[in-house]
Design an enzyme around this catalytic site. Structure first.
Site, PDB file in Angstrom:
ATOM      1  N   TYR A 236      13.777 -11.502   5.945  1.00  0.00           N
ATOM      2  CA  TYR A 236      13.536 -12.136   7.232  1.00  0.00           C
ATOM      3  C   TYR A 236      13.342 -13.606   6.918  1.00  0.00           C
ATOM      4  CZ  TYR A 236      12.773  -7.908  10.050  1.00  0.00           C
ATOM      5  OH  TYR A 236      12.946  -6.745  10.756  1.00  0.00           O
ATOM      6  N   ASP A 264      19.800  -9.807  13.153  1.00  0.00           N
ATOM      7  CA  ASP A 264      19.734  -9.242  14.511  1.00  0.00           C
ATOM      8  C   ASP A 264      18.322  -9.300  15.089  1.00  0.00           C
ATOM      9  OD1 ASP A 264      18.399  -7.293  13.094  1.00  0.00           O
ATOM     10  OD2 ASP A 264      19.920  -5.742  13.367  1.00  0.00           O
ATOM     11  N   HIS A 353      19.767  -2.359  13.857  1.00  0.00           N
ATOM     12  CA  HIS A 353      18.359  -2.289  13.489  1.00  0.00           C
ATOM     13  C   HIS A 353      17.738  -0.955  13.942  1.00  0.00           C
ATOM     14  CE1 HIS A 353      15.381  -5.516  12.150  1.00  0.00           C
ATOM     15  NE2 HIS A 353      14.594  -4.472  12.282  1.00  0.00           N
TER      16      HIS A 353
HETATM   17  N1  FMN Z   1      15.356  -3.747   9.233  1.00  0.00           N
HETATM   18  C1  FMN Z   1      15.136  -4.934   8.642  1.00  0.00           C
HETATM   19  O1  FMN Z   1      16.093  -5.677   8.431  1.00  0.00           O
HETATM   20  N2  FMN Z   1      13.872  -5.306   8.268  1.00  0.00           N
HETATM   21  C2  FMN Z   1      12.789  -4.509   8.474  1.00  0.00           C
HETATM   22  O2  FMN Z   1      11.666  -4.867   8.124  1.00  0.00           O
HETATM   23  C3  FMN Z   1      13.002  -3.276   9.113  1.00  0.00           C
HETATM   24  N3  FMN Z   1      11.953  -2.451   9.350  1.00  0.00           N
HETATM   25  C4  FMN Z   1      12.177  -1.249   9.933  1.00  0.00           C
HETATM   26  C5  FMN Z   1      11.100  -0.401  10.146  1.00  0.00           C
HETATM   27  C6  FMN Z   1      11.299   0.850  10.693  1.00  0.00           C
HETATM   28  C7  FMN Z   1      10.129   1.752  10.901  1.00  0.00           C
HETATM   29  C8  FMN Z   1      12.601   1.264  11.050  1.00  0.00           C
HETATM   30  C9  FMN Z   1      12.851   2.619  11.620  1.00  0.00           C
HETATM   31  C10 FMN Z   1      13.679   0.416  10.848  1.00  0.00           C
HETATM   32  C11 FMN Z   1      13.489  -0.845  10.293  1.00  0.00           C
HETATM   33  N4  FMN Z   1      14.557  -1.714  10.061  1.00  0.00           N
HETATM   34  C12 FMN Z   1      14.325  -2.914   9.465  1.00  0.00           C
HETATM   35  C13 FMN Z   1      15.937  -1.314  10.396  1.00  0.00           C
HETATM   36  C14 FMN Z   1      16.551  -0.517   9.254  1.00  0.00           C
HETATM   37  O3  FMN Z   1      16.817  -1.323   8.131  1.00  0.00           O
HETATM   38  C15 FMN Z   1      17.874   0.131   9.677  1.00  0.00           C
HETATM   39  O4  FMN Z   1      18.713  -0.822  10.251  1.00  0.00           O
HETATM   40  C16 FMN Z   1      17.663   1.301  10.628  1.00  0.00           C
HETATM   41  O5  FMN Z   1      16.453   1.969  10.348  1.00  0.00           O
HETATM   42  C17 FMN Z   1      18.783   2.302  10.514  1.00  0.00           C
HETATM   43  O6  FMN Z   1      18.634   3.296  11.443  1.00  0.00           O
HETATM   44  P1  FMN Z   1      18.016   4.755  11.139  1.00  0.00           P
HETATM   45  O7  FMN Z   1      16.541   4.596  11.095  1.00  0.00           O
HETATM   46  O8  FMN Z   1      18.487   5.546  12.302  1.00  0.00           O
HETATM   47  O9  FMN Z   1      18.589   5.239   9.831  1.00  0.00           O
END
Ligand code: FMN
Length: 491
Positions: A236, A264, A353
């Site tokens: 980030y 995003d 995301h």
């Molecule tokens: N994406 C980021 O780029 N940075 C993050 O800190 C971040 N934190 C997340 C925290 C949680 C609890 C979840 C569920 C997703 C997060 N994401 C974050 C998005 C994930 O990297 C990813 O794009 C997404 O979880 C994929 O979908 P899925 O959970 O259905 O597999």
């Protein structure tokens, strides 16, 4: 000098606010207005031991990094600290009962099973943060159901005695075409946090993407690496570019093999379930008039440093500060994939995301199907690595993405749910289930190795048809927890 509990207890308001964390006292009075999670949450622990609340949200080295040494007041004799007499919490007792009744790990047959168990056994705030998504959670559902609109066109009479799932991502050979994507706040789900994902990823020879906002510190996660295990860094971008530069260069020096810049999230999405559950759990009282942001849930609380001015013009700067391959995470249209190639980055993650940002963003798999033919047409498909994430829950989902031309597939929540319920063993079972499902289904569509997968094995005609009235046929479609109105009971 060792402080006593009553020394600390005197400093219990905004005029003088001390807290105890891991047996040491800190003066956080001046830091109150700057706390990204709002001052109210700190004031709740003013004069008291805040360790339990602090731990899931903050890596161990946070205080060393951000609080001036003069405000580190020294050790506290914990035997003199008044223990909070915890109210009997019937909800917690109920949860403990459900935990005692959890099925054996070997009884979990697919990734949805872990989600169902997590929903019933995780603490409410943790479940709220992990499972929530933006607004009406339409994109959350779509991410998975888009895979349901792709059908197979299997080929027959191919020797499929031996199936090889191995492939290469950004030059690293891995045992299967999925990776552990970045998800923040691992300790909300399990006290050990993301190191469990590191260890599981090692045992299955897949890559872990380290989140900027991990509960474990970056060093802890890198130190947990074994042998020639590979990790990437999710970034980030901080408004303070010196901090960003330090993070990136530390990651490179400590051996990370890819820089995934999240593009995003200029502002974190509105995740109502997270907001609602966080509000209840923290017991915060916004009506008291303190300036606070924590009513908006864990997500908002941890993200105020993210720079909304990040733009294409910043990409050359990133290229100048690191030799790591740069991948843009969160690309959502083919035009931006082409622009990313032009900008000279090495990859993109087609992702929304996990549905947590813009509701009605399209699924990653749909964008992949839109993107790859255009890249091939321009002769650019070998020029950039295209990854995809969001809603991947089955081996067949991964096979579909690989057929369309992805280099690899990121998986988020399923690993969190498995970690929160069964720890590292749970995460490893999820990885094994995915490998087993993939092996069987590769055989059934007539492909012995990843390189044999191609778009001709799929019927994607229905993929681009959007409809919200999908039948309720899987757990992923019933995760939205609506507002409980007076007189109504939670089912
Ligand atoms: N994406 C980021 O780029 N940075 C993050 O800190 C971040 N934190 C997340 C925290 C949680 C609890 C979840 C569920 C997703 C997060 N994401 C974050 C998005 C994930 O990297 C990813 O794009 C997404 O979880 C994929 O979908 P899925 O959970 O259905 O597999």
């Amino acid at each position: 000098m060792v402080l006593t509990g009553s020394d600390v207890a005197k400093h219990n308001d905004e005029k003088s606010c001390w807290v105890i964390i891991h047996g040491k006292a800190y003066d956080v009075t001046e830091f109150l207005p700057e706390h990204p999670g709002g001052e109210e949450i700190i004031l709740k622990y003013a004069g008291k031991d805040a360790t339990e609340e602090f731990d899931p949200i903050h890596p161990r080295d946070t205080l060393d990094k951000y609080l001036d040494k003069s405000l580190h007041l020294g050790p506290v004799d914990m035997s003199t600290v008044a223990q909070e007499t915890k109210r009997e919490d019937p909800e917690e007792a109920e949860r403990q009962k459900r935990i005692a009744e959890m099925p054996l790990l070997s009884e979990c047959f697919n990734l949805h099973d872990f989600e169902a168990i997590a929903r019933r056994t995780m603490k409410k705030a943790a479940w709220g943060y992990y499972s929530s998504a933006a607004d009406d959670e339409i994109t959350l559902r779509e991410n998975h159901s888009a895979y349901h609109r792709i059908w197979f066109r299997p080929q027959i009479l191919v020797d499929v005695t031996n199936i090889d799932l191995s492939t290469t991502m950004l030059g690293t050979k891995v045992d299967a075409p999925f990776y552990v994507t970045a998800t923040a706040l691992g300790k909300l789900g399990h006290p050990e946090g993301e190191v469990l994902l590191t260890r599981a990823a090692h045992n299955h020879n897949v890559i872990q993407m380290i989140p900027t906002l991990a509960s474990c510190s970056f060093d802890e996660l890198v130190d947990a690496r074994q042998g020639d295990q590979v990790q990437w860094l999710q970034l980030y971008v901080n408004k303070d570019r010196d901090i960003t530069k330090r993070i990136v260069q530390t990651a490179e020096r400590r051996g990370c093999k890819g820089l995934f810049i999240t593009v995003d999230a200029p502002q974190l999405g509105r995740r109502e379930k997270d907001m609602r559950l966080k509000f209840t759990d923290s017991g915060s009282n916004v009506q008291k008039g303190h300036k606070t942001d924590n009513s908006q849930g864990a997500a908002r609380a941890i993200s105020s440093f993210i720079d909304p001015s990040l733009s294409w013009a910043d990409i050359p700067w990133f290229r100048s500060i690191t030799k790591m391959p740069i991948i843009l995470k969160g690309v959502q249209r083919v035009e931006d994939v082409l622009r990313a190639v032009e900008a000279g980055v090495q990859g993109v993650v087609l992702s929304n995301h996990g549905g947590r940002q813009l509701d009605f963003a399209r699924s990653g798999i749909e964008i992949l199907a839109e993107t790859m033919p255009v890249l091939r047409q321009h002769g650019l498909d070998k020029k950039i690595d295209v990854f995809v994430d969001g809603g991947v829950r089955r081996g067949t989902d991964i096979i579909k993405a690989m057929c369309l031309g992805a280099k690899g597939v990121g998986i988020g929540r399923p690993f969190l749910y498995a970690m929160s319920t069964y720890g590292q063993a749970g995460v490893e079972r999820v990885m094994q289930l995915l490998k087993d499902e993939m092996e069987m289904n590769m055989r059934l569509i007539g492909c012995a190795k990843i390189a044999d997968l191609h778009p001709g094995l799929l019927d994607t005609r229905g993929l681009f048809v959007h409809s919200n009235s999908t039948p309720v046929d899987s757990l992923s479609q019933i995760t939205y927890d609506p507002l409980v109105v007076p007189g109504q009971r939670i089912k």
